[in-house]
Design an enzyme around this catalytic site. Structure first.
Site, PDB file in Angstrom:
ATOM      1  N   GLU A   1      -3.296  11.765  -1.237  1.00  0.00           N
ATOM      2  CA  GLU A   1      -2.455  10.666  -1.742  1.00  0.00           C
ATOM      3  C   GLU A   1      -2.493  10.637  -3.271  1.00  0.00           C
ATOM      4  O   GLU A   1      -3.565  10.701  -3.882  1.00  0.00           O
ATOM      5  CB  GLU A   1      -2.942   9.323  -1.190  1.00  0.00           C
ATOM      6  CG  GLU A   1      -2.092   8.180  -1.739  1.00  0.00           C
ATOM      7  CD  GLU A   1      -2.444   6.833  -1.153  1.00  0.00           C
ATOM      8  OE1 GLU A   1      -2.415   6.702   0.082  1.00  0.00           O
ATOM      9  OE2 GLU A   1      -2.748   5.924  -1.937  1.00  0.00           O
TER      10      GLU A   1
ATOM     11  N   GLN B   1      -6.175   3.019   6.135  1.00  0.00           N
ATOM     12  CA  GLN B   1      -6.772   2.460   4.915  1.00  0.00           C
ATOM     13  C   GLN B   1      -8.124   3.140   4.724  1.00  0.00           C
ATOM     14  O   GLN B   1      -8.738   3.605   5.699  1.00  0.00           O
ATOM     15  CB  GLN B   1      -6.944   0.938   5.120  1.00  0.00           C
ATOM     16  CG  GLN B   1      -7.448   0.197   3.925  1.00  0.00           C
ATOM     17  CD  GLN B   1      -6.533   0.386   2.731  1.00  0.00           C
ATOM     18  OE1 GLN B   1      -6.634   1.404   2.055  1.00  0.00           O
ATOM     19  NE2 GLN B   1      -5.655  -0.563   2.462  1.00  0.00           N
TER      20      GLN B   1
HETATM   21  P1  FAD Z   1       2.209  -4.585   8.676  1.00  0.00           P
HETATM   22  O1  FAD Z   1       2.055  -3.472   9.643  1.00  0.00           O
HETATM   23  O2  FAD Z   1       3.482  -5.369   8.750  1.00  0.00           O
HETATM   24  O3  FAD Z   1       0.954  -5.541   8.860  1.00  0.00           O
HETATM   25  C1  FAD Z   1       0.696  -6.618   7.973  1.00  0.00           C
HETATM   26  C2  FAD Z   1       0.007  -7.744   8.733  1.00  0.00           C
HETATM   27  O4  FAD Z   1       0.928  -8.322   9.679  1.00  0.00           O
HETATM   28  C3  FAD Z   1      -1.201  -7.310   9.552  1.00  0.00           C
HETATM   29  O5  FAD Z   1      -2.139  -8.350   9.556  1.00  0.00           O
HETATM   30  C4  FAD Z   1      -0.632  -7.091  10.941  1.00  0.00           C
HETATM   31  O6  FAD Z   1      -1.599  -7.214  11.958  1.00  0.00           O
HETATM   32  C5  FAD Z   1       0.442  -8.191  11.016  1.00  0.00           C
HETATM   33  N1  FAD Z   1       1.583  -7.814  11.845  1.00  0.00           N
HETATM   34  C6  FAD Z   1       2.156  -6.592  11.967  1.00  0.00           C
HETATM   35  N2  FAD Z   1       3.209  -6.661  12.796  1.00  0.00           N
HETATM   36  C7  FAD Z   1       3.322  -7.959  13.196  1.00  0.00           C
HETATM   37  C8  FAD Z   1       4.219  -8.674  14.047  1.00  0.00           C
HETATM   38  N3  FAD Z   1       5.223  -8.031  14.658  1.00  0.00           N
HETATM   39  N4  FAD Z   1       4.047 -10.008  14.201  1.00  0.00           N
HETATM   40  C9  FAD Z   1       3.030 -10.663  13.586  1.00  0.00           C
HETATM   41  N5  FAD Z   1       2.117 -10.032  12.768  1.00  0.00           N
HETATM   42  C10 FAD Z   1       2.277  -8.701  12.571  1.00  0.00           C
HETATM   43  N6  FAD Z   1       1.041  -0.959  -0.580  1.00  0.00           N
HETATM   44  C11 FAD Z   1       1.966  -0.758  -1.559  1.00  0.00           C
HETATM   45  O7  FAD Z   1       2.461  -1.714  -2.160  1.00  0.00           O
HETATM   46  N7  FAD Z   1       2.383   0.515  -1.890  1.00  0.00           N
HETATM   47  C12 FAD Z   1       1.901   1.615  -1.257  1.00  0.00           C
HETATM   48  O8  FAD Z   1       2.294   2.740  -1.567  1.00  0.00           O
HETATM   49  C13 FAD Z   1       0.919   1.441  -0.229  1.00  0.00           C
HETATM   50  N8  FAD Z   1       0.427   2.500   0.460  1.00  0.00           N
HETATM   51  C14 FAD Z   1      -0.457   2.288   1.485  1.00  0.00           C
HETATM   52  C15 FAD Z   1      -0.913   3.399   2.227  1.00  0.00           C
HETATM   53  C16 FAD Z   1      -1.806   3.221   3.267  1.00  0.00           C
HETATM   54  C17 FAD Z   1      -2.281   4.435   4.062  1.00  0.00           C
HETATM   55  C18 FAD Z   1      -2.280   1.923   3.594  1.00  0.00           C
HETATM   56  C19 FAD Z   1      -3.269   1.733   4.714  1.00  0.00           C
HETATM   57  C20 FAD Z   1      -1.828   0.813   2.883  1.00  0.00           C
HETATM   58  C21 FAD Z   1      -0.907   0.983   1.826  1.00  0.00           C
HETATM   59  N9  FAD Z   1      -0.411  -0.098   1.093  1.00  0.00           N
HETATM   60  C22 FAD Z   1       0.510   0.105   0.093  1.00  0.00           C
HETATM   61  C23 FAD Z   1      -0.896  -1.464   1.357  1.00  0.00           C
HETATM   62  C24 FAD Z   1      -0.007  -2.211   2.360  1.00  0.00           C
HETATM   63  O9  FAD Z   1       1.286  -2.360   1.843  1.00  0.00           O
HETATM   64  C25 FAD Z   1      -0.659  -3.571   2.609  1.00  0.00           C
HETATM   65  O10 FAD Z   1      -1.863  -3.402   3.301  1.00  0.00           O
HETATM   66  C26 FAD Z   1       0.225  -4.608   3.284  1.00  0.00           C
HETATM   67  O11 FAD Z   1      -0.472  -5.863   3.218  1.00  0.00           O
HETATM   68  C27 FAD Z   1       0.502  -4.366   4.757  1.00  0.00           C
HETATM   69  O12 FAD Z   1       1.393  -3.360   4.951  1.00  0.00           O
HETATM   70  P2  FAD Z   1       1.585  -2.780   6.449  1.00  0.00           P
HETATM   71  O13 FAD Z   1       2.654  -1.783   6.382  1.00  0.00           O
HETATM   72  O14 FAD Z   1       0.306  -2.371   7.034  1.00  0.00           O
HETATM   73  O15 FAD Z   1       2.104  -4.129   7.178  1.00  0.00           O
END
Ligand code: FAD
Length: 299
Positions: free
Chosen positions: A18, A177
């Site tokens: 990354e 993560q």
């Molecule tokens: P989601 O999958 O939507 O999850 C967020 C929260 O909502 C979780 O608590 C989940 O359990 C809950 N949730 C999910 N689906 C639902 C549903 N249908 N109903 C109710 N609750 C739900 N951030 C950046 O800004 N830029 C980046 O480039 C970046 N890269 C990343 C790369 C990796 C590998 C990881 C692990 C994280 C990265 N992040 C990045 C951080 C990420 O954007 C944050 O952790 C953000 O808070 C959650 O994104 P997510 O896509 O996991 O969200």
């Protein structure tokens, strides 16, 4: 080619890397030098982060396009919080134009100075996965997964359930993560398998560059650090400074990697922080990633 198929077809464990896109153009030559130095690890793919709330997505696109031109298999990250469908569709078209076939679909976080609107089109990453599947069906899709559950989740079960749901909505694989306790990864994968989700989950490992950068990363991502490991790092820092801290972090990361591969992890995603040296040393000590013809080279 889709990264999901590449992971399934990989005969040996692999590294993926990354990077974050430099904000300042003057840093680009040194950025691409780092990427070229890391090419020796034969990364299965490289990923490029995306600014929170879609900020600086031009940098993500430009850096991804150049890495793709240099023959890396690329996966830009794409956040959807606060985004409109038109903007996401445009981003996907631009990826296609740059011959990029994969994207990491993320919700992202609303910046502290903004508030989330109830009217938002994309509420969760799963909504973005479904949008990409419908509008760019030939795009490979990765998603984020959390060995220590996402900080917003009230329980492990809730987070595991939503992760399973997100993978079922059309993602090909997950990247985790960063984490320091391999049992959290084991718990994540087991809980997905129990839910009938057999998608590959690539564990994310952080080479510790300095105490400050560790603190910064931990404050942003909500990962847990085992007490004993934290105390070891503190002691190393006290007795030998940052150099000793990096060595302690390196040894820990190598043990983590060996353990993860023994557990059946398909490969290792390194959070490079745009630095090559520790990644190369970790790869050497874990005996993973370097192609045979390159194994005697030093960088
Ligand atoms: P989601 O999958 O939507 O999850 C967020 C929260 O909502 C979780 O608590 C989940 O359990 C809950 N949730 C999910 N689906 C639902 C549903 N249908 N109903 C109710 N609750 C739900 N951030 C950046 O800004 N830029 C980046 O480039 C970046 N890269 C990343 C790369 C990796 C590998 C990881 C692990 C994280 C990265 N992040 C990045 C951080 C990420 O954007 C944050 O952790 C953000 O808070 C959650 O994104 P997510 O896509 O996991 O969200």
């Amino acid at each position: 080619m889709h990264i999901g198929s590449m992971i399934s077809g990989a005969s040996n464990p692999f590294f993926s890397l990354e990077f974050f896109p430099p904000v300042d153009e003057s840093q680009l030559p040194s950025f691409f030098n780092t990427a070229e130095r890391l090419r020796i690890l034969s990364p299965l793919f490289v990923s490029v982060t995306h600014g929170a709330s879609g900020s600086q997505h031009r940098n993500t696109l430009a850096v991804t396009a150049e890495l793709a031109r240099r023959d890396f298999t690329c996966m830009p990250h794409l956040t959807c919080v606060g985004a409109e469908p038109g903007g996401i569709a445009q981003f996907l078209r631009e990826l296609r134009a740059a011959s990029v076939d994969n994207v990491l679909a993320l919700r992202g976080d609303t910046p502290a100075w903004q508030s989330r609107s109830a009217e938002e089109h994309f509420k969760h990453a799963g909504d973005l996965v479904a949008f990409i599947r419908a509008n760019a069906p030939d795009m490979g899709i990765g998603v984020a997964a959390y060995p220590a559950p996402h900080p917003e989740s009230l329980t492990f079960t809730e987070d595991r359930e939503y992760t399973a749901q997100k993978l079922r909505s059309g993602a090909d694989f997950a990247v985790t993560q960063l984490f320091f306790d391999v049992r959290e990864y084991e718990n994540l994968v087991t809980s997905l398998r129990v839910r009938g989700v057999n998608t590959p989950v690539v564990p994310g490992i952080l080479p510790i560059q300095s105490f400050d950068s560790l603190r910064r990363v931990l404050s942003m991502c909500g990962a847990n650090i085992p007490g004993n490991f934290y105390l070891d790092l503190e002691e190393a820092l006290r007795n030998g400074g940052e150099e000793a801290l990096r060595e302690a972090g390196l040894k820990f990361a190598v043990r983590q990697i060996r353990h993860l591969l023994d557990m059946g992890a398909p490969g290792i995603h390194l959070y490079t922080l745009n630095r090559s040296e520790l990644c190369l040393r970790i790869a050497d000590e874990a005996k993973l990633g370097r192609s045979k013809s390159n194994s005697s080279k030093t960088v």
